[in-house]
Design an enzyme around this catalytic site. Structure first.
Site, short mmCIF file in Angstrom:
data_model
loop_
_atom_site.label_atom_id
_atom_site.label_comp_id
_atom_site.label_asym_id
_atom_site.label_seq_id
_atom_site.Cartn_x
_atom_site.Cartn_y
_atom_site.Cartn_z
N HIS A 1 -1.34 -12.04 10.12
CA HIS A 1 -0.70 -11.27 9.05
C HIS A 1 0.80 -11.51 8.92
CE1 HIS A 1 0.46 -8.84 12.50
NE2 HIS A 1 1.37 -8.28 11.75
C1 UD1 Z 1 3.91 -4.19 9.57
C2 UD1 Z 1 5.05 -4.49 10.55
C3 UD1 Z 1 4.59 -5.56 11.53
C4 UD1 Z 1 3.29 -5.18 12.21
C5 UD1 Z 1 2.25 -4.88 11.14
C6 UD1 Z 1 0.93 -4.46 11.74
C7 UD1 Z 1 7.32 -4.32 9.62
C8 UD1 Z 1 8.50 -5.08 9.20
N1 UD1 Z 1 6.20 -5.03 9.86
O1 UD1 Z 1 3.67 -5.35 8.81
O2 UD1 Z 1 5.58 -5.71 12.53
O3 UD1 Z 1 2.85 -6.26 13.02
O4 UD1 Z 1 2.75 -3.81 10.30
O5 UD1 Z 1 -0.02 -4.24 10.77
O6 UD1 Z 1 7.38 -3.11 9.72
N2 UD1 Z 1 -0.87 -2.71 3.00
C9 UD1 Z 1 -2.01 -2.09 2.56
N3 UD1 Z 1 -2.38 -0.94 3.17
C10 UD1 Z 1 -1.68 -0.38 4.18
C11 UD1 Z 1 -0.50 -1.01 4.63
C12 UD1 Z 1 -0.12 -2.19 4.03
O7 UD1 Z 1 -2.68 -2.57 1.66
O8 UD1 Z 1 -2.10 0.68 4.70
C13 UD1 Z 1 -0.47 -4.00 2.38
C14 UD1 Z 1 0.45 -3.83 1.20
O9 UD1 Z 1 0.14 -4.83 0.31
C15 UD1 Z 1 1.81 -4.10 1.82
C16 UD1 Z 1 1.48 -5.14 2.87
O10 UD1 Z 1 0.20 -4.79 3.36
O11 UD1 Z 1 2.74 -4.51 0.89
C17 UD1 Z 1 2.45 -5.20 4.00
O12 UD1 Z 1 2.62 -3.92 4.59
P1 UD1 Z 1 3.99 -3.60 5.36
O13 UD1 Z 1 3.97 -2.24 5.94
O14 UD1 Z 1 5.15 -3.95 4.49
O15 UD1 Z 1 4.04 -4.66 6.52
P2 UD1 Z 1 2.88 -5.29 7.43
O16 UD1 Z 1 2.67 -6.70 7.03
O17 UD1 Z 1 1.70 -4.41 7.55
#
Ligand code: UD1
Length: 359
Positions: free
Chosen positions: A203
């Site tokens: 991811h």
């Molecule tokens: C975040 C953490 C990362 C961790 C990861 C574990 C930061 C900078 N990154 O990354 O260190 O390894 O979590 O999962 O904080 N999304 C959904 N549903 C959710 C959450 C996210 O669909 O419940 C999708 C959305 O499109 C979102 C993308 O995932 O834009 C990224 O989510 P985000 O919280 O920005 O970062 P992660 O890649 O999950």
């Protein structure tokens, strides 16, 4: 003593669970749990609260997704009034996600003491957003709880006062130790796990945001799946990127499934022939379980998983990944050790330190 915990993203939940349980045993401790809402899907958040037995969050800031600046700023805006109203004696933040640094920054400006659980880890790679979060959070924190000796050394190099540093061990492993017996009683995805398999997660922006790179990795996974079926619980970020790029894996032995609960994923790690990942926590969990782990990164902030454990960095070159899988399949089990203080008691140590220091 009032302690406020801030969590927001999936890897925070297995870290907060044992600390809340450890502090519950101390007299005169009142705990408040704030969920920032960084992760909000059922299978990225609620399932972990249920399986890990974490009390329902008292407050959910509901920030959701956004760019780093938007997400961090939104957490800060919504968290500041909570701190002003709650007036905690200490705020505990976990790991290295945007919720961690945002909460630490709010508290330090309000002169509320901050404890950082999982302090001192460094990849020394500032292209990684988490590295920025780690560096800043550790500068702001008053209590730095490290999982391993390299964490202490990194903090000392950054001029953090030694009296603020407490090596307590790994809280994520506390949760693993507690729940492994239960995980072993589950039988997730039985139709896919009858034969030997490898477990895959991916991811990180550095692997999934560039279409060419993601396509190369998927090609390598297709090649590997000729030898060993692959199970790939896919993070929503990766799923979205694949859809945007119209990428579909070619081989049916690469099984993509939705993100799994803690117990199911732990059971699948425990029984896997090997694990391919770019996660931080999975490098640690495979080390504890003695399962070979190939990490699709050039560096790691968790070097003990390599020096003591089962982890190996394969960078982002798909050829290296394919070769490394073949090498694991050829050889027998390799000796590996569980790092010092990864014993299921890290949170008990944190609770004891806080009970003594904060009155
Ligand atoms: C975040 C953490 C990362 C961790 C990861 C574990 C930061 C900078 N990154 O990354 O260190 O390894 O979590 O999962 O904080 N999304 C959904 N549903 C959710 C959450 C996210 O669909 O419940 C999708 C959305 O499109 C979102 C993308 O995932 O834009 C990224 O989510 P985000 O919280 O920005 O970062 P992660 O890649 O999950």
């Amino acid at each position: 003593m009032k302690i406020l915990h801030v969590v927001g993203a999936r890897p925070n939940f297995m870290k907060v669970a044992p600390v809340v349980a450890g502090l519950e045993k101390k007299p005169d401790v009142y705990q408040v749990i704030v969920h920032t809402g960084q992760h909000y899907d059922e299978n990225m958040s609620s399932v972990f609260f249920n399986q890990l037995g974490i009390p329902e969050p008292d407050i959910n800031l509901g920030v959701g997704s956004g760019s780093h600046a938007q997400q961090t700023a939104q957490i800060m805006r919504r968290f500041e009034p909570v701190v002003l109203e709650q007036r905690p004696d200490l705020v505990l933040v976990y790991g290295d996600v945007n919720s961690t640094v945002a909460a630490a920054l709010v508290c330090s400006k309000l002169l509320i003491p901050v404890g950082h659980v999982e302090a001192g880890l460094r990849s020394c790679d500032r292209t990684m957003p988490e590295e920025i979060n780690r560096l800043l959070t550790d500068q702001l924190a008053d209590y730095l709880f490290t999982p391993s000796a390299d964490g202490d050394a990194n903090l000392i190099k950054e001029n953090i006062a030694p009296e603020k540093i407490f090596r307590v061990g790994n809280v994520m492993i506390d949760t693993l130790v507690r729940l492994l017996p239960r995980a072993r009683k589950t039988d997730p995805l039985p139709e896919l796990t009858r034969e030997a398999y490898a477990l895959v997660t991916l991811h990180r922006p550095s692997n999934v945001d560039d279409p060419d790179k993601l396509a190369d990795i998927l090609t390598a996974l297709d090649t590997i799946s000729q030898k060993l079926p692959l199970l790939f619980p896919m993070h929503p970020r990766t799923r979205a990127k694949m859809a945007a790029m119209h990428l579909t894996p070619a081989d049916s032995r690469l099984h993509i499934v939705d993100p799994l609960g803690y117990l199911e994923f732990l059971a699948l790690q425990d029984r896997a022939r090997l694990v391919i990942t770019d996660s931080g926590g999975i490098q640690e969990e495979t080390t504890y379980l003695g399962i070979p782990c190939l990490t699709l990164r050039e560096n790691t902030e968790r070097p003990v998983t390599i020096t003591a454990g089962t982890n190996r960095l394969v960078g982002s070159d798909p050829r290296r990944l394919v070769d490394a899988v073949e090498a694991i399949l050829m050889r027998g089990p390799q000796p590996a050790a569980i790092p010092e203080l990864w014993d299921g008691q890290a949170a008990t140590r944190i609770a004891a330190i806080l009970a003594e220091k904060i009155v």
